[in-house]
Write a protein that holds these residues in place. Sequence first.
Motif, PDB file in Angstrom:
ATOM      1  N   ASP A  94     -21.836  37.800  71.163  1.00 26.88           N
ATOM      2  CA  ASP A  94     -21.592  36.787  72.188  1.00 26.88           C
ATOM      3  C   ASP A  94     -20.461  37.158  73.144  1.00 26.88           C
ATOM      4  N   GLY A  95     -19.843  38.312  72.935  1.00 30.82           N
ATOM      5  CA  GLY A  95     -18.827  38.791  73.866  1.00 30.82           C
ATOM      6  C   GLY A  95     -17.475  38.124  73.757  1.00 30.82           C
ATOM      7  N   HIS A  96     -17.173  37.529  72.609  1.00 29.96           N
ATOM      8  CA  HIS A  96     -15.890  36.841  72.439  1.00 29.96           C
ATOM      9  C   HIS A  96     -14.890  37.677  71.638  1.00 29.96           C
ATOM     10  N   MET A  97     -14.883  38.976  71.882  1.00 26.97           N
ATOM     11  CA  MET A  97     -13.974  39.861  71.171  1.00 26.97           C
ATOM     12  C   MET A  97     -12.530  39.636  71.617  1.00 26.97           C
ATOM     13  N   THR A  98     -11.637  39.468  70.644  1.00 30.23           N
ATOM     14  CA  THR A  98     -10.193  39.406  70.886  1.00 30.23           C
ATOM     15  C   THR A  98      -9.496  40.146  69.752  1.00 30.23           C
TER      16      THR A  98
END
Length: 279
Positions: free
Chosen positions: A140-144
């Motif tokens: 989902d592209g929520h890499m932190t």
Amino acid sequence: MRINRNIVMFSGLSSSDNLRRHYERRRVELGDHAADWTKSLVEKLSGLTAAPELAGLGALAIAVLIDIVSSSPPEESTKEALRGVFAEQKASEVWDHIDECLKRCRMNINSRDDLKSDIKRIEYQLSAALTRLKNAMVRDGHMTADGLRAWVNGAAFHVQMLIHLVRLGGTQTCESVETLISTYESELSLLFTKHQEMVKGKCRTRFFHATNASESLTQFRDENSKWHKVDGGISFGEYFEAYYDHRYGRQKSEIEEYFCDVRGNLQNLVRQRGSFSVN
């Protein structure tokens, strides 16, 4: 991005020794109030004998209890140090399951059947929460960085849950532990790849002519908006690869080494019997 030292200290082969040192340190810190504190601990932990329940996660749960009874400041608390790893909102569900597991380890330390049942239930929930956290970062592209750190520590704790279950006789073989370690090693590689992509997307270079300079100068801006001087002739891609390896390569290697060490010591870990007494 490292595995929290409390997970490492209290879930390894030296868990009982580390628990004893933790207890002694808190007792010294309390000074004149140590007698009342010791009495309170005796009431909560009386009758403990050397047993599998006191090893690994059991030792970590007792360390948390020691801090609760001693009213340790939040900045020194074992539980608060762990909680801080899961501060990101997306990781709060993972922390909730870890917190519940440690609570149940304290509550049922003298009831093996209840403890096994609790760990089986919470392990399933933690596994699902870690999958959701991983998918949020990868799919989902929520890499932190905080999300990755939470996943790494949650995965390490999850492995220790399965080890504790084998230790308690809730699972007869280590096959599930070995499979989980292999799965997390593979997912770790994928997550770091996505993390590298995320960091790269935040980095920039700029070129300018300095006063009295015949050649243009290059600066590299990292993901925290800090600028670095770049030697001439080095491309953005080359500098970024060197930068990322310097900043995160060792952290990744240490996490990989942790899982490798757990696999190598697996038989000794599941046979471990912890011990703790208040005196």
